[in-house]
Design a protein around this motif. Structure first.
Motif, PDB file in Angstrom:
ATOM      1  N   ALA A   1       0.651  -1.427   0.058  1.00 52.36           N
ATOM      2  CA  ALA A   1       0.550   0.433   0.189  1.00 52.36           C
ATOM      3  C   ALA A   1       0.921   1.157   0.097  1.00 52.36           C
ATOM      4  O   ALA A   1       1.610   1.158   1.184  1.00 52.36           O
ATOM      5  CB  ALA A   1      -1.169   0.361   1.023  1.00 52.36           C
ATOM      6  N   ASN A   2       0.789   1.981  -0.967  1.00 46.55           N
ATOM      7  CA  ASN A   2       1.119   3.547  -1.514  1.00 46.55           C
ATOM      8  C   ASN A   2       2.928   3.400  -1.437  1.00 46.55           C
ATOM      9  O   ASN A   2       3.846   4.077  -0.773  1.00 46.55           O
ATOM     10  CB  ASN A   2       0.855   4.381   0.049  1.00 46.55           C
ATOM     11  CG  ASN A   2      -0.377   4.858  -0.470  1.00 46.55           C
ATOM     12  OD1 ASN A   2      -1.097   4.828  -1.019  1.00 46.55           O
ATOM     13  ND2 ASN A   2      -0.993   4.382   2.017  1.00 46.55           N
ATOM     14  N   SER A   3       3.354   1.803  -1.692  1.00 42.49           N
ATOM     15  CA  SER A   3       4.553   2.101  -1.474  1.00 42.49           C
ATOM     16  C   SER A   3       5.043   0.886  -2.838  1.00 42.49           C
ATOM     17  O   SER A   3       4.009   0.486  -3.206  1.00 42.49           O
ATOM     18  CB  SER A   3       5.003   1.547  -0.411  1.00 42.49           C
ATOM     19  OG  SER A   3       6.909   0.725  -0.322  1.00 42.49           O
ATOM     20  N   SER A   4       6.564   1.215  -3.249  1.00 42.42           N
ATOM     21  CA  SER A   4       6.787   0.485  -4.188  1.00 42.42           C
ATOM     22  C   SER A   4       7.061  -1.275  -4.165  1.00 42.42           C
ATOM     23  O   SER A   4       7.171  -1.766  -2.617  1.00 42.42           O
ATOM     24  CB  SER A   4       8.036   0.236  -4.910  1.00 42.42           C
ATOM     25  OG  SER A   4       8.407   1.917  -5.560  1.00 42.42           O
ATOM     26  N   GLY A   5       6.032  -2.156  -4.468  1.00 41.66           N
ATOM     27  CA  GLY A   5       5.733  -3.179  -4.213  1.00 41.66           C
ATOM     28  C   GLY A   5       7.099  -4.381  -4.112  1.00 41.66           C
ATOM     29  O   GLY A   5       7.889  -4.367  -5.289  1.00 41.66           O
ATOM     30  N   ASP A   6       6.831  -5.563  -4.164  1.00 39.14           N
ATOM     31  CA  ASP A   6       7.847  -6.203  -4.228  1.00 39.14           C
ATOM     32  C   ASP A   6       7.675  -7.469  -5.944  1.00 39.14           C
ATOM     33  O   ASP A   6       6.823  -8.523  -6.095  1.00 39.14           O
ATOM     34  CB  ASP A   6       8.057  -7.956  -3.278  1.00 39.14           C
ATOM     35  CG  ASP A   6       8.913  -8.590  -3.492  1.00 39.14           C
ATOM     36  OD1 ASP A   6       9.280  -8.953  -4.372  1.00 39.14           O
ATOM     37  OD2 ASP A   6       8.596 -10.029  -2.980  1.00 39.14           O
ATOM     38  N   GLY A   7       8.487  -7.676  -7.073  1.00 37.92           N
ATOM     39  CA  GLY A   7       8.359  -7.452  -7.720  1.00 37.92           C
ATOM     40  C   GLY A   7       8.835  -9.209  -8.197  1.00 37.92           C
ATOM     41  O   GLY A   7      10.018  -8.972  -8.331  1.00 37.92           O
ATOM     42  N   VAL A   8       7.997 -10.064  -8.760  1.00 36.19           N
ATOM     43  CA  VAL A   8       9.119 -11.848  -9.099  1.00 36.19           C
ATOM     44  C   VAL A   8       8.703 -12.236 -10.363  1.00 36.19           C
ATOM     45  O   VAL A   8       7.265 -12.280 -11.216  1.00 36.19           O
ATOM     46  CB  VAL A   8       8.745 -12.224  -7.615  1.00 36.19           C
ATOM     47  CG1 VAL A   8       8.906 -13.279  -8.259  1.00 36.19           C
ATOM     48  CG2 VAL A   8       8.714 -11.245  -7.163  1.00 36.19           C
ATOM     49  N   ASN A   9       9.889 -12.301 -11.140  1.00 41.09           N
ATOM     50  CA  ASN A   9       9.576 -12.983 -12.842  1.00 41.09           C
ATOM     51  C   ASN A   9      10.066 -14.632 -12.169  1.00 41.09           C
ATOM     52  O   ASN A   9      11.122 -14.827 -11.511  1.00 41.09           O
ATOM     53  CB  ASN A   9      10.586 -12.165 -13.430  1.00 41.09           C
ATOM     54  CG  ASN A   9      10.090 -11.048 -13.875  1.00 41.09           C
ATOM     55  OD1 ASN A   9       9.156 -10.435 -13.679  1.00 41.09           O
ATOM     56  ND2 ASN A   9      11.149 -10.353 -14.525  1.00 41.09           N
TER      57      ASN A   9
END
Length: 254
Positions: free
Chosen positions: A207-215
């Motif tokens: 919420a209201n922040s950069s998330g954890d992106g995973v490929n």
């Protein structure tokens, strides 16, 4: 006009046929349609609600279907469905339907790797750059072994496998207790056996922040697409066929 023997006519027909075959081969290699071009690996897969542009075709004999499963947006609480692409960071790609646009640069803010990887796209999150989503893969046959690599997982118990063949007892999320690595450019590998279907969960929306992106990638899938000869190899075969036809014609002219 000089008469021609049957053998001479047959040779001429063979030469023309070889030339036509060569032209068809070269034309096929450079056909504009992505679905007709086996070397155009990058693209979007249909996850149950269509694609921004033309849907990418799965390699025959591996994946039957992939379906996006719902997840909750951290800011709004709304249910979301993610898109899924196959992408390499070596190229820049833009996909759009006129209303929604996803743009991949030849690099990423934090999830950088080499080769072809599945890339989830969370709608309206970080301009399409947040790799978050949940997907069910159904395979065309039972896979004796399935090896999955997860790249750049940073949040504990948020990325991994929710079920195998519909069995949630085989759930396996990446966590510290199992000795899994977390952080930028880390890679974790999970193996499963006798797999008909599998459900994957990727990353986490903050919420209201950069998330954890995973490929992620499935090594067996990558092997399928990497086994297709490179365009230069096919071009070489085309040129060889053309040269053979040309040589035949020269011999006939003597």
């Amino acid at each position: 006009m000089k008469s021609q023997s049957l053998s001479q006519i047959t040779k001429r027909v063979s030469t023309v046929a070889a030339g036509v075959a060569t032209s068809a081969l070269v034309a096929g290699m450079f056909a504009p349609s992505a679905s007709a071009n086996p070397f155009a690996y990058e693209g979007e897969f249909d996850t149950g609600f269509g694609c921004l542009e033309e849907c990418h075709t799965m390699p025959v004999g591996f994946i039957d279907s992939v379906t996006a499963l719902p997840w909750e947006d951290a800011e709004t609480g709304e249910v979301q469905l993610s898109r899924l692409f196959l992408d390499t960071l070596e190229t820049r790609n833009t996909y759009t339907n006129g209303t929604e646009t996803v743009e991949f640069s030849n690099g990423d803010r934090g999830t950088n790797h080499e080769g072809y990887w599945f890339r989830p796209v969370a709608p309206a999150e970080e301009g399409g750059m947040l790799e978050v989503g949940t997907f069910e893969f159904v395979f065309t046959k039972t896979l004796d072994k399935l090896t999955i690599d997860f790249f750049d997982s940073e949040r504990q118990n948020q990325t991994g496998v929710l079920s195998v063949n519909g069995d949630t007892s085989q759930k396996r999320l990446l966590n510290d207790a199992a000795g899994d690595a977390r952080g930028d450019s880390t890679m974790n590998t999970l193996e499963f056996f006798d797999v008909n279907s599998i459900t994957l969960k990727l990353g986490m929306d903050y919420a209201n922040s950069s998330g954890d992106g995973v490929n992620f990638r499935m090594r067996e899938f990558n092997q399928v697409i990497e086994d297709v000869p490179e365009p230069s190899s096919i071009l070489g075969l085309g040129l060889l066929a053309g040269m053979t036809a040309f040589g035949l014609r020269k011999r006939q002219a003597k």
